[in-house]
Design a protein around this motif. Structure first.
Motif, PDB file in Angstrom:
ATOM      1  N   ARG A   1       0.864  -0.875  -0.253  1.00 36.66           N
ATOM      2  CA  ARG A   1       0.016   0.171  -0.105  1.00 36.66           C
ATOM      3  C   ARG A   1       0.985   0.938   0.136  1.00 36.66           C
TER       4      ARG A   1
ATOM      5  N   ARG B   1       2.280   1.561  -3.477  1.00 37.94           N
ATOM      6  CA  ARG B   1       1.335   2.145  -4.193  1.00 37.94           C
ATOM      7  C   ARG B   1       1.071   3.466  -3.709  1.00 37.94           C
ATOM      8  N   ASP B   2       0.401   3.638  -3.176  1.00 44.34           N
ATOM      9  CA  ASP B   2       0.510   5.687  -3.003  1.00 44.34           C
ATOM     10  C   ASP B   2       1.804   6.447  -2.975  1.00 44.34           C
TER      11      ASP B   2
ATOM     12  N   ARG C   1       3.909   6.379  -5.608  1.00 49.68           N
ATOM     13  CA  ARG C   1       4.338   6.090  -6.655  1.00 49.68           C
ATOM     14  C   ARG C   1       3.635   7.931  -7.699  1.00 49.68           C
TER      15      ARG C   1
ATOM     16  N   GLU D   1       1.892   6.481 -12.330  1.00 44.75           N
ATOM     17  CA  GLU D   1       0.892   5.194 -13.055  1.00 44.75           C
ATOM     18  C   GLU D   1       1.481   4.201 -13.254  1.00 44.75           C
TER      19      GLU D   1
ATOM     20  N   ILE E   1       4.503  -1.429  -9.668  1.00 48.88           N
ATOM     21  CA  ILE E   1       4.800  -2.566  -8.255  1.00 48.88           C
ATOM     22  C   ILE E   1       4.528  -3.738  -8.280  1.00 48.88           C
TER      23      ILE E   1
ATOM     24  N   GLY F   1      -3.048  -3.344  -4.106  1.00 44.56           N
ATOM     25  CA  GLY F   1      -2.652  -2.604  -4.656  1.00 44.56           C
ATOM     26  C   GLY F   1      -1.536  -2.967  -5.971  1.00 44.56           C
ATOM     27  N   ALA F   2      -0.921  -4.786  -5.665  1.00 36.76           N
ATOM     28  CA  ALA F   2       0.160  -4.559  -6.963  1.00 36.76           C
ATOM     29  C   ALA F   2      -0.611  -4.585  -7.883  1.00 36.76           C
ATOM     30  N   ASP F   3       0.222  -4.823  -8.949  1.00 36.67           N
ATOM     31  CA  ASP F   3       0.422  -4.544 -10.431  1.00 36.67           C
ATOM     32  C   ASP F   3       1.113  -5.810 -10.999  1.00 36.67           C
TER      33      ASP F   3
END
Length: 300
Positions: free
Chosen positions: A145, A148-149, A151, A154, A158, A184-186
């Motif tokens: 988290r 993600r917050d 970066r 976009e 992550i 939130g992992a890509d």
């Protein structure tokens, strides 16, 4: 010349577009900027920057001794020299949540296309060694988290790595991976999978790209690109392979020097000077110099 011509944000965008296309992307591990340029020339899809390689480059074991400054500095040197996207191993984020957030922004500034954050305890150890420990689930989720917050681009990838397979088994690994994606992992990096069926199980469990680590002498078999593609893998890394090959060659050369006193019998195994100059693009530098320094000194 000097630096890649593609800006970092464009590399990230192009990388994410290719990743979303569904193809499998191949990321050999670079052990220095020159090897990254060779990876590009050979037609691979990206460059991986391994924490184990960076540690070894400093003469250190891979047990969390490297700092964010060291990793970001070396990663920036590698990323700047290639048009390919570069992904770096960010270990556990070099601390906890606030440190993870800072890590992401520094790696963005360094020109990286993405990184992975793992769920081992500090100090971490190589993912294919026994005796690993992982943090509790909430700590692992907080790291992702925070990443993600933090970066700002976009398209900066992550990736969540989990080492829990070796600690608590495949089911626990799949459960944690799903929670990391929810956080939130890509993309996900399940470390030390035992076989293709385990990779397939992870792929079925999530709707984000899955990375396979094909490191030699580890827990996983060395599957081919075609086998991994069939299993649904979207990224594959060979993190330490080029360093191992280079160090093996260096050791053999030193042994030959001791035995023979020269390396005349090893010339066919070396990169020729002409090939090195071509890889470094000497000709472009020469043309640049000629265009700028075009005066002549004469005696009156």
């Amino acid at each position: 010349m000097l630096h890649a011509t593609t800006p970092a944000h464009v590399k990230r965008q192009q990388f994410r577009e290719r990743l979303e296309s569904g193809e499998l992307l191949r990321f050999p591990g670079a052990f220095n900027p020159l090897s990254a340029r060779l990876i590009e020339r050979k037609g691979f899809d990206g460059v991986y920057i391994s924490g184990a390689v960076l540690s070894a480059d400093l003469g250190l074991p891979d047990i969390g001794l490297t700092t964010l400054t060291e990793v970001a500095g070396r990663a920036a040197q590698i990323a700047r020299t290639t048009e390919l996207p570069a992904i770096v191993d960010a270990d556990t984020g070099f601390g906890e949540t606030m440190n993870v957030a800072r890590t992401i922004q520094i790696l963005e500034d360094a020109g990286l296309a993405g990184c992975h954050i793992e769920d081992q305890v500090n100090p971490k150890r190589c993912g294919h060694l026994d005796g690993k420990e992982v943090v509790d689930e909430e700590t692992a989720l907080k790291r992702i988290r925070a990443a993600r917050d933090a970066r700002r681009d976009e398209n900066f990838l992550i990736m969540a790595r989990t080492d829990i397979r070796a600690v608590a088994g495949l089911d626990a690994a799949i459960e944690r991976i799903q929670r990391l994606v929810d956080a939130g992992a890509d993309a996900v990096f399940p470390e030390a999978m035992r076989n293709l069926d385990e990779f397939r199980a992870v792929v079925r469990a999530v709707d984000v790209p899955v990375l396979a680590n094909m490191t030699e002498f580890g827990k996983s078999d060395l599957f081919t690109v075609d086998e991994l593609r069939e299993a649904g893998i979207r990224m594959v890394i060979w993190p330490v392979s080029l360093l191992r090959m280079a160090m093996g060659a260096a050791e053999r050369a030193l042994d030959t020097l001791i035995a023979d006193g020269n390396l005349s019998g090893q010339l066919d195994s070396m990169q020729h000077r002409a090939d090195l100059y071509d890889l470094l693009d000497y000709e472009t530098y020469n043309q640049f110099d000629s265009g700028i320094y075009n005066f002549h000194i004469t005696k009156e």
